[in-house]
Write a protein that holds these residues in place. Structure first.
Motif, PDB file in Angstrom:
ATOM      1  N   ASN A 192      39.052  27.267   3.104  1.00 52.54           N
ATOM      2  CA  ASN A 192      38.075  27.773   4.075  1.00 52.54           C
ATOM      3  C   ASN A 192      38.369  29.190   4.562  1.00 52.54           C
ATOM      4  O   ASN A 192      37.790  29.635   5.551  1.00 52.54           O
ATOM      5  CB  ASN A 192      37.955  26.839   5.285  1.00 52.54           C
ATOM      6  N   LEU A 193      39.245  29.913   3.877  1.00 53.68           N
ATOM      7  CA  LEU A 193      39.536  31.303   4.217  1.00 53.68           C
ATOM      8  C   LEU A 193      39.743  32.090   2.929  1.00 53.68           C
ATOM      9  O   LEU A 193      40.572  31.717   2.096  1.00 53.68           O
ATOM     10  CB  LEU A 193      40.786  31.402   5.091  1.00 53.68           C
ATOM     11  N   ALA A 221      35.625  33.491   6.600  1.00 48.39           N
ATOM     12  CA  ALA A 221      36.170  32.189   6.992  1.00 48.39           C
ATOM     13  C   ALA A 221      35.038  31.214   7.270  1.00 48.39           C
ATOM     14  O   ALA A 221      34.017  31.572   7.869  1.00 48.39           O
ATOM     15  CB  ALA A 221      37.051  32.335   8.232  1.00 48.39           C
ATOM     16  N   LEU A 228      37.122  25.566   9.944  1.00 45.06           N
ATOM     17  CA  LEU A 228      38.403  25.825  10.601  1.00 45.06           C
ATOM     18  C   LEU A 228      38.337  25.560  12.098  1.00 45.06           C
ATOM     19  O   LEU A 228      39.366  25.322  12.736  1.00 45.06           O
ATOM     20  CB  LEU A 228      38.839  27.270  10.352  1.00 45.06           C
TER      21      LEU A 228
END
Length: 670
Positions: free
Chosen positions: A543-544, A575, A579
């Protein structure tokens, strides 16, 4: 999808040439007979319907021949006011008019048993009047006038109603009436001596047509798809075929962007500058993405687009321009174009071993995984051939973290290599062919595409191979510290009639005509402009992700079809909202550094202008851009994005700026 045929009946269009500059009275107006008459209409349509109870709603696009526009060619008597000039008559010669129309319409209906009664309306295209010549009987200098294709600044539209009847499970017939308004068409006849005539003709027609449609799935009532039908069909397909292979796909998106900036310091301004007084603008695009499977591995796709509004400073002011989601060709009224229509063939290379491959083009976006793609299983190793009209960026220079301005970064610098001067018309599309060879850890791509007829033109080169771009790209996939990554190496060459910047500057000094003009066709010769770059996408953690593009082009030559950059480095982070517990949100931040070659610095310093920049002078310093955005998901398929951009040395000019640009983007998709 289906076909239609019928007849069109034109409204009175007018046939008057109004005497303009150079005349003292409307007694010099000319009158030509109106030759428009009833004619045949036929074409094809494709669409998609949904049904809630008895109500049916959907979208449809079509392309049709309409034989009602006829040119006023011939010899005609001149008014008596011309007698003192020795003129007794005049002749008109007119090229063929736009005897077609296309529409992108919504449809709303009410179903009764196997019948559907509906109304429809939307945006239309076509209907222009052909280029014309006007000649007077007196062969004196200035007696020859010429007018290019007609123009219209108003929205073209079609509205109507119809009746559709389900003949069989997948066949239906319809009777439809449409009122087609292709608006007032304006032409200016000019003799080059400041004498002009103006012609205004309406392009309106009433159409009555029959249609026959074939539904690509089992129908419910008058043809709309119910949720139960779709679920049952999917289960049936999976049971019989062992795979979920789409026979057709229909998707859509609409994006609206408002941007503005406050006043900023500027020592001077030019024809392609951000106005220093501050400005706000709105623009939007709406697209339909329709695809149909023809045979195993092959699909044909069509994308009508409706555009409206303007970019800041009419799409000028910075080389790394602030908004790549809005058409560069701005208009106050909505207008429609078919931006893509192409065939894609997938050829498997490893004997039928299948895997899911959505070929996603933008981080965490459903739209990118479905538009212009038919779902299904494909060979891991395969060839992909794409032929038709599409964007070079549909195949080349993709990056999962930065490529789609409708959902991610808006700025040019973060969606494409800045020095990748790729072939395109003014909207970013062209005709071409691309071949991709996908293997286990690598992919090789190559393509040939038509350049515009002259640099930065709205028209694509009409002669195949006369002016073209060749491009090649090699992609390698790898893992770095157990995180997936991709690196791509791209090279290209624009082969066409281009100006060499130093020759344009030398010509200005030789003739004393300043500022130098890069659009001087007399200096253009066949030349090859080379360039290339590297494109990196790297997942840092789930997720980044990180992206980087670096590119360079031969700055001795003018900008061909993209933007005014000879070298650029851009990089950033993206991102996912997973998160922080909002899985469909997204945040991104990026920076870009752009520069010009020596010949182009001299050209702009002398007051020259190009595609996106031209301040009337130049205190050269490389352009710097920063962008940050937060995309907030409001509901399924609906996002709202806050965007901020900072420009240091806009248009590579230290005498202007900095500029702070604030934006709000609304995006919806299905």
């Amino acid at each position: 999808m289906g076909a239609n045929f019928g007849a069109g009946f034109p409204s009175w269009s007018g046939g008057r040439l109004e005497a303009g500059s150079g005349f003292v009275s409307n007694a010099f107006d000319l009158y030509a007979p109106n030759h428009d008459r009833a004619g045949a209409s036929f074409g094809a349509q494709v669409g998609y319907d949904w049904q809630i109870g008895r109500w049916v709603y959907g979208v449809e696009t079509d392309f049709n021949f309409l034989g009602v526009r006829h040119s006023a060619n011939g010899l005609f008597p001149a008014p008596a006011s011309y007698s003192p000039l020795g003129v007794t008559g005049y002749g008109l010669t007119t090229d063929e008019s736009g005897n077609y129309f296309a529409t992108f319409r919504g449809r709303l209906g009410f179903a009764v048993d196997r019948s559907l009664f509906y109304v429809t309306g939307g945006v239309a295209a076509g209907g222009w009047r052909g280029a014309s010549s006007l000649t007077f009987s007196n062969p004196a200098p200035g007696s020859l006038f010429y007018a290019p294709l007609s123009q219209s600044s108003r929205m073209k539209y079609a509205v109507g109603a119809g009746f559709e009847y389900a003949l069989y499970d997948q066949w239906s017939a319809r009777l439809e009436y449409l009122y087609l308004n292709q608006q007032l068409q304006t032409q200016v006849f000019d003799n080059g001596l400041s004498v002009q005539f103006g012609a205004r003709q309406r392009s309106e027609a009433h159409l009555l047509r029959f249609g026959l449609n074939y539904r690509l799935a089992a129908e419910d009532g008058a043809g709309a798809r119910s949720d139960k039908d779709q679920s049952d069909d999917k289960k049936s397909d999976e049971a019989s075929n062992g795979k979920d292979a789409e026979r057709y796909s229909v998707h859509g998106q609409t994006t609206g962007v408002v941007q503005g900036y406050p006043k900023f310091p500027a020592l001077y301004s030019g024809p392609k500058s951000f106005t220093p007084k501050g400005q706000a603008r709105f623009g939007s695009t709406t697209n339909l993405f329709a695809g149909v499977r023809l045979w195993d591995g092959a699909g044909v796709y069509i994308n009508p687009e409706i555009s409206e509004g303007y970019g800041l400073s009419n799409s000028a002011g910075a080389a790394a321009y602030v908004n790549s989601s809005v058409a560069k060709v701005g208009r106050a009224a909505p207008y429609m174009r078919f931006q893509r229509y192409f065939l894609r063939q997938i050829i498997g290379l490893n004997g039928g071993a299948k895997e899911s491959d959505p070929d996603t083009g933008s981080f965490n976006e459903t739209l990118e995984s479905t538009q212009n793609q038919l779902a299904g299983k494909v060979d891991r190793d395969r060839l992909i051939l794409t032929v038709g009209k599409f964007a070079v960026g549909d195949v080349f220079d993709d990056n999962v973290y930065a490529h789609d301005p409708t959902t991610g970064f808006l700025n040019f610098a973060f969606n494409t290599m800045g020095a990748f001067d790729y072939a395109a018309d003014a909207w970013g599309y062209t005709y071409g062919a691309a071949l991709e060879w996908k293997q286990d850890w690598w992919t090789a791509r190559a393509g040939l595409f038509q350049l515009s007829d002259v640099p930065n033109s709205e028209k694509i080169e009409p002669v195949l191979g006369r002016q073209f771009m060749g491009v090649a790209e090699f992609e390698a996939r790898y893992d770095l510290f157990e995180q997936p990554g991709v690196v791509k190496f791209l090279v290209y060459g624009d082969n066409g009639y281009l100006n060499k910047v130093d020759e344009v500057v030398d010509f200005a000094f030789l003739t004393g005509n300043f500022p130098p003009d890069i659009t001087n066709n007399a200096l253009r010769k066949r030349r090859v402009k080379l360039g290339g770059g590297v494109n990196v996408q790297q997942q840092i953690a789930p997720n980044l992700g990180f992206f980087l593009r670096a590119s360079m082009a031969d700055g001795r030559y003018e900008t061909v079809d993209y933007t005014d950059v000879d070298r650029q480095l851009s990089f950033g982070l993206v991102a996912s909202g997973k998160l922080w517990g909002r899985s469909k949100d997204e945040i991104g931040a990026a920076m870009a550094f752009s520069g010009l070659s020596g010949p182009r610095v001299r050209y702009f310093a002398l007051g020259g202008a190009s595609v996106y920049i031209g301040d009337g002078a130049l205190s050269y310093s490389g352009e710097k851009a920063l962008e940050a955005y937060y995309k907030y998901n409001l509901a399924e398929g609906i996002d709202l994005t806050l965007d901020y951009q900072f420009f240091g040395n806009p248009a590579h000019n230290a005498a202007r700026g900095p500029v702070n640009v604030f934006g709000l983007r609304a995006h919806a998709q299905f």
